[in-house]
Design an enzyme around this catalytic site. Sequence first.
Site, PDB file in Angstrom:
ATOM      1  N   ASN A 189     -71.521 -25.178   3.245  1.00 23.60           N
ATOM      2  CA  ASN A 189     -70.767 -23.922   3.269  1.00 23.60           C
ATOM      3  C   ASN A 189     -70.701 -23.440   4.722  1.00 23.60           C
ATOM      4  O   ASN A 189     -71.391 -23.981   5.583  1.00 23.60           O
ATOM      5  CB  ASN A 189     -71.356 -22.884   2.317  1.00 23.60           C
ATOM      6  CG  ASN A 189     -72.790 -22.558   2.666  1.00 23.60           C
ATOM      7  OD1 ASN A 189     -73.092 -22.201   3.800  1.00 23.60           O
ATOM      8  ND2 ASN A 189     -73.684 -22.695   1.702  1.00 23.60           N
ATOM      9  N   ASP A 248     -75.447 -30.223  -0.812  1.00 25.03           N
ATOM     10  CA  ASP A 248     -76.021 -29.571   0.372  1.00 25.03           C
ATOM     11  C   ASP A 248     -77.525 -29.384   0.201  1.00 25.03           C
ATOM     12  O   ASP A 248     -78.325 -29.751   1.087  1.00 25.03           O
ATOM     13  CB  ASP A 248     -75.310 -28.216   0.538  1.00 25.03           C
ATOM     14  CG  ASP A 248     -75.505 -27.588   1.902  1.00 25.03           C
ATOM     15  OD1 ASP A 248     -76.133 -28.212   2.764  1.00 25.03           O
ATOM     16  OD2 ASP A 248     -75.008 -26.461   2.096  1.00 25.03           O
ATOM     17  N   ASP A 275     -76.904 -41.052  -5.747  1.00 28.33           N
ATOM     18  CA  ASP A 275     -77.350 -39.948  -4.898  1.00 28.33           C
ATOM     19  C   ASP A 275     -77.095 -40.317  -3.435  1.00 28.33           C
ATOM     20  O   ASP A 275     -77.683 -41.271  -2.914  1.00 28.33           O
ATOM     21  CB  ASP A 275     -78.847 -39.743  -5.160  1.00 28.33           C
ATOM     22  CG  ASP A 275     -79.446 -38.635  -4.324  1.00 28.33           C
ATOM     23  OD1 ASP A 275     -78.753 -38.074  -3.451  1.00 28.33           O
ATOM     24  OD2 ASP A 275     -80.635 -38.344  -4.547  1.00 28.33           O
ATOM     25  N   ILE A 276     -76.260 -39.546  -2.775  1.00 27.97           N
ATOM     26  CA  ILE A 276     -75.853 -39.872  -1.400  1.00 27.97           C
ATOM     27  C   ILE A 276     -77.035 -39.844  -0.427  1.00 27.97           C
ATOM     28  O   ILE A 276     -77.017 -40.545   0.589  1.00 27.97           O
ATOM     29  CB  ILE A 276     -74.721 -38.919  -0.936  1.00 27.97           C
ATOM     30  CG1 ILE A 276     -73.966 -39.493   0.251  1.00 27.97           C
ATOM     31  CG2 ILE A 276     -75.250 -37.517  -0.637  1.00 27.97           C
ATOM     32  CD1 ILE A 276     -72.668 -38.770   0.580  1.00 27.97           C
ATOM     33  N   VAL A 307     -69.121 -26.670  -6.877  1.00 22.43           N
ATOM     34  CA  VAL A 307     -69.010 -25.208  -6.970  1.00 22.43           C
ATOM     35  C   VAL A 307     -67.653 -24.706  -6.463  1.00 22.43           C
ATOM     36  O   VAL A 307     -67.133 -23.706  -6.963  1.00 22.43           O
ATOM     37  CB  VAL A 307     -70.149 -24.561  -6.142  1.00 22.43           C
ATOM     38  CG1 VAL A 307     -70.044 -23.046  -6.166  1.00 22.43           C
ATOM     39  CG2 VAL A 307     -71.494 -24.986  -6.672  1.00 22.43           C
ATOM     40  N   TYR A 308     -67.061 -25.395  -5.500  1.00 25.89           N
ATOM     41  CA  TYR A 308     -65.791 -24.940  -4.919  1.00 25.89           C
ATOM     42  C   TYR A 308     -64.579 -25.231  -5.810  1.00 25.89           C
ATOM     43  O   TYR A 308     -63.469 -24.797  -5.502  1.00 25.89           O
ATOM     44  CB  TYR A 308     -65.587 -25.517  -3.520  1.00 25.89           C
ATOM     45  CG  TYR A 308     -66.407 -24.824  -2.440  1.00 25.89           C
ATOM     46  CD1 TYR A 308     -67.314 -23.812  -2.762  1.00 25.89           C
ATOM     47  CD2 TYR A 308     -66.279 -25.169  -1.095  1.00 25.89           C
ATOM     48  CE1 TYR A 308     -68.066 -23.174  -1.779  1.00 25.89           C
ATOM     49  CE2 TYR A 308     -67.024 -24.522  -0.108  1.00 25.89           C
ATOM     50  CZ  TYR A 308     -67.914 -23.532  -0.451  1.00 25.89           C
ATOM     51  OH  TYR A 308     -68.651 -22.896   0.522  1.00 25.89           O
ATOM     52  N   GLY A 351     -76.055 -27.851  -4.856  1.00 25.98           N
ATOM     53  CA  GLY A 351     -75.328 -29.110  -4.962  1.00 25.98           C
ATOM     54  C   GLY A 351     -75.809 -30.147  -3.957  1.00 25.98           C
ATOM     55  O   GLY A 351     -77.007 -30.271  -3.673  1.00 25.98           O
ATOM     56  N   SER A 384     -65.755 -30.322  -2.058  1.00 30.62           N
ATOM     57  CA  SER A 384     -65.108 -29.204  -2.783  1.00 30.62           C
ATOM     58  C   SER A 384     -65.045 -29.394  -4.297  1.00 30.62           C
ATOM     59  O   SER A 384     -64.523 -28.522  -4.996  1.00 30.62           O
ATOM     60  CB  SER A 384     -63.684 -28.915  -2.266  1.00 30.62           C
ATOM     61  OG  SER A 384     -63.707 -28.214  -1.051  1.00 30.62           O
TER      62      SER A 384
END
Length: 176
Positions: A27, A37, A13-14, A123-124, A35, A120
Amino acid sequence: MPDLSRIELRQGDITRLSVDAIVNAANSSLLGGGGVDGAIHRAAGPELLAECRTLGGCPAGEARITRGYRLPARYVIHTVGPVYSDGQSGEPELLRSCYVNSLTLAVEQGVRTIAFPAISCGVYGYPMQDAARIALGTTAGFLATSPSIEKVIFVQFGHEAQQVYERLLKDMRSGI
Ligand code: ADP
């Protein structure tokens, strides 16, 4: 010559990392999302969103810096990755710009240690293998002319993604 010597890989986990800066796959509103974010905003606390509101968003490929608030990291660098469609619509160039612009901001702020998620790749929808090649190649190129950065950590949430990065880095280190 690209410089791979200051690149490290880690799974986890960052938001837990004690580095000078973590990068957020944001985004373009910069007002939070899912995610990584969402995880960063939850861990940093509401002050992060308050600072993000003052920034007026961020176009894809660019980056913005804020404080890290309750995170162990001093700064958050928010970058907006491309939404993947077919790989022929400017996505590789935009993804490359995310890494270059994030690292440039880091150097300007005196950041020595920085961690990236797989921008990305959630979800991207960017294919992990292609994205990891861009992430590692762009960063290695940047480090070749940026002695002030001591360490760049690529953080993978899952084991499979971690293996993709490991294999690629191994191949790059042996010159394949
Ligand atoms: P994007 O919208 O740019 O695709 P996401 O947040 O959906 O961003 O996903 C980016 C990557 O971050 C994905 O590979 C996802 O597995 C990973 N990720 C999600 N949460 C975390 C976390 N807490 N630490 C590190 N990586 C994470």
